[in-house]
Design a protein around this motif. Sequence first.
Motif, PDB file in Angstrom:
ATOM      1  N   LYS A  17       0.815  -1.221   0.000  1.00 24.34           N
ATOM      2  CA  LYS A  17       0.000   0.000   0.000  1.00 24.34           C
ATOM      3  C   LYS A  17       0.857   1.283   0.000  1.00 24.34           C
ATOM      4  O   LYS A  17       0.627   2.226  -0.752  1.00 24.34           O
ATOM      5  CB  LYS A  17      -0.908  -0.002   1.219  1.00 24.34           C
ATOM      6  N   GLY A  18       1.890   1.287   0.858  1.00 29.85           N
ATOM      7  CA  GLY A  18       2.785   2.444   0.949  1.00 29.85           C
ATOM      8  C   GLY A  18       3.478   2.704  -0.381  1.00 29.85           C
ATOM      9  O   GLY A  18       3.538   3.839  -0.858  1.00 29.85           O
ATOM     10  N   TRP A  19       3.975   1.611  -0.995  1.00 29.84           N
ATOM     11  CA  TRP A  19       4.662   1.745  -2.275  1.00 29.84           C
ATOM     12  C   TRP A  19       3.725   2.312  -3.345  1.00 29.84           C
ATOM     13  O   TRP A  19       4.119   3.136  -4.166  1.00 29.84           O
ATOM     14  CB  TRP A  19       5.179   0.384  -2.759  1.00 29.84           C
ATOM     15  N   PHE A  20       2.508   1.837  -3.303  1.00 32.51           N
ATOM     16  CA  PHE A  20       1.521   2.299  -4.269  1.00 32.51           C
ATOM     17  C   PHE A  20       1.311   3.821  -4.162  1.00 32.51           C
ATOM     18  O   PHE A  20       1.299   4.564  -5.135  1.00 32.51           O
ATOM     19  CB  PHE A  20       0.201   1.543  -4.024  1.00 32.51           C
ATOM     20  N   TYR A  48       5.705  14.446 -10.784  1.00 27.59           N
ATOM     21  CA  TYR A  48       6.548  14.555 -11.977  1.00 27.59           C
ATOM     22  C   TYR A  48       5.822  15.382 -13.053  1.00 27.59           C
ATOM     23  O   TYR A  48       6.380  16.322 -13.614  1.00 27.59           O
ATOM     24  CB  TYR A  48       6.893  13.156 -12.518  1.00 27.59           C
ATOM     25  N   SER A  49       4.537  15.038 -13.285  1.00 21.70           N
ATOM     26  CA  SER A  49       3.842  15.758 -14.364  1.00 21.70           C
ATOM     27  C   SER A  49       3.622  17.225 -13.980  1.00 21.70           C
ATOM     28  O   SER A  49       3.740  18.109 -14.824  1.00 21.70           O
ATOM     29  CB  SER A  49       2.528  15.067 -14.743  1.00 21.70           C
ATOM     30  N   LEU A  50       3.330  17.471 -12.692  1.00 20.13           N
ATOM     31  CA  LEU A  50       3.144  18.873 -12.273  1.00 20.13           C
ATOM     32  C   LEU A  50       4.446  19.672 -12.422  1.00 20.13           C
ATOM     33  O   LEU A  50       4.455  20.770 -12.968  1.00 20.13           O
ATOM     34  CB  LEU A  50       2.704  18.930 -10.813  1.00 20.13           C
ATOM     35  N   LEU A  54       4.300   5.640  -5.523  1.00 16.15           N
ATOM     36  CA  LEU A  54       4.301   5.618  -6.987  1.00 16.15           C
ATOM     37  C   LEU A  54       3.318   6.636  -7.578  1.00 16.15           C
ATOM     38  O   LEU A  54       3.651   7.437  -8.468  1.00 16.15           O
ATOM     39  CB  LEU A  54       3.931   4.201  -7.453  1.00 16.15           C
ATOM     40  N   ILE A  55       2.104   6.604  -7.030  1.00 15.89           N
ATOM     41  CA  ILE A  55       1.071   7.535  -7.547  1.00 15.89           C
ATOM     42  C   ILE A  55       1.502   8.985  -7.354  1.00 15.89           C
ATOM     43  O   ILE A  55       1.442   9.808  -8.272  1.00 15.89           O
ATOM     44  CB  ILE A  55      -0.280   7.302  -6.815  1.00 15.89           C
ATOM     45  N   THR A  56       1.977   9.320  -6.144  1.00 14.10           N
ATOM     46  CA  THR A  56       2.358  10.729  -5.902  1.00 14.10           C
ATOM     47  C   THR A  56       3.570  11.109  -6.750  1.00 14.10           C
ATOM     48  O   THR A  56       3.665  12.231  -7.238  1.00 14.10           O
ATOM     49  CB  THR A  56       2.656  10.995  -4.402  1.00 14.10           C
TER      50      THR A  56
END
Length: 451
Positions: free
Chosen positions: A49-52, A62-64, A55-57
Amino acid sequence: MLNMQKLKFEYRIISGYIIIGGIWIVFSDKLLNYFIREPDLLTRIQTFKGWFYVLITAILFYSLLKSHLVKLRKAEQKAINSDRLKTAFLQNISHEIRTPMNSIVGFSDLLKDKKTSDIERTEYLELIGKSSEQLLNIVNEVLDISLIETGNTSVAKKRVNLNNLINEIYSLYEPLIKDDISFSSVKGLSDPLSLILTDAYKVRQTLNNLINNAIKFTDYGQIKFGYNLVNNELEFFVEDTGIGINPDFHLEIFDRFHKVGPENIKIYEGVGLGLAICKGNIDLLKGRIWLESEAGKGSKFFFTIPYEPVWEDETIKIKKTESVKNIDELRILVAEDDEINYLYIKEIFRETGAGIIRAVNGKEAVEICLNNNNIDIVLIDIKMPVMNGYEAIKRIREFRPNLPIIAQTAFALSNEMLKAFNAGCNDYISKPFKKEQLLAMVSKYKPSDKQ
Ligand code: ADP
C-alpha cells in the motif's frame, strides 16, 4: 472558493500531497477491508500500500513539476533573449547612432557661423538631412527587430495589388541607382491575378531591405527584383552583380547585428539588422528566405509567401470616396495637437493654395466636420488628447461615409496601420514624412483618379 491557480506552485504541491495522503490514510484501509475479506491477501496488499502511494504521488508530482518547469524555462529563455538583445543593442547601436548624431550636431553648429557661405550652407543642410535619415533608419530597424524578437508584432493582412507594389518600389529606387547599373523589375502575374491578401508592410519592408543591400554592395552590372508564382507560392527575388557572399556565411547573415568580414564593417554603413528583420517578417508570413551567392559573383536573395489571390475589383473602394478637387481648391482639415507638426504641414501646403483648418484634438475634428460640409479631405493624427484619431475617424464616418481621411501617425507599426484602416480611414502616412510624400498622398484623391 479557493482558486488553486492563484496559489504559489510550492503551496499547491504541498497541499496536494497532504490532501491526497490524508484521503489515502482515511479511506484505503476502509476500502480494503470492505472489498477483501481474506486476511492473508489483506496483509500482502497492505505491505504494498505504501509503495503504491509513493508511486502515484511520484507520477503526479513529476507531471506537475514538468509542466511548471517548461513554463519557467520558456520565460527564462525569453529573458535571456531580451537580455542578449539589450547587450547587442548597446554594443552595436551606440556607435551607429553617434556617427550621424555627430554630423547633425557638428554641421548645425557650422550653420550658425556667420562666416559660412550660402553654398556651404546648402551643402551642410544636405548632410544634416542625410544623417537624419540614417538615424531614423536605425531607430526604425531597432524598433522593428525588438518587436519581432519579443513576439510583439502581428500579421496585418489586407488586399494588395502586388504589381502596383512592385511598380512603386521600382519608381522609388530608380533615381537612386548608379549610372553603371541597370535596374529592372519582374512581375510574374497579370494585374488582376496580382491582387492578393498579405501584409504589404512586411513584404515591402523585406524587398526594401534586400534592394538597399543590393545597391550598397554593387558598383556595376545589374540589379533585378520581382516575383514569380512557383508551386502556388509567390517567390520573390532580389538579384545583384555585387561583391557576393561566401557560402560559409549564408546562414549567419540572417542573425541580427551580423556583417560579413571585418573589412565590410568599416567600408559599408549599416547596423546588420536588415536581414534579421527580413527573416522575422517572412517567418511571420509563413514563408522561407534564402540566398544563392559566392564571393565576387553577386548575390540572389529569395523569399516566399503564400499565394492568396483576391477575386475582386480593388477599384471599388476608391470609387466610393467622394470626388476631390485639385489641391489648390482643397479645404483640408488638419487634426494635429502638436504645434510644430501642424506648422510643418501648413508650410507644406502653403504654396499649393489649399485652405487649411486646424483641429487640436479628435473631438474638435469631429465637430468641425459636422459643421462644415465643405471640408474636402481630413488629415488626422492618431495620438491626440480628449479623443484619439481612431475614435474621431469612426465618428466622422457616421455622417461623412465617403470623405477622404488620411491618418498620420508616429507609430510606424503595421498593426497601428490596420487599426486605422479598421476605423475607416482611406490612407495612412507615417511620420516623419516628406513634403513630396504628403502631396503625393493627397493628390491621389484628385478627381482624375475617381472616375
Ligand atoms: P546591413 O545593415 O549591415 O546591411 P544586413 O542584415 O542587411 O545588415 O546584412 C548583413 C550583412 O550581409 C551585410 O553587412 C553584408 O555583409 C551581407 N550582405 C547582405 N546583402 C548583401 C548583398 N546583396 N551583397 C553582399 N553582401 C550582402
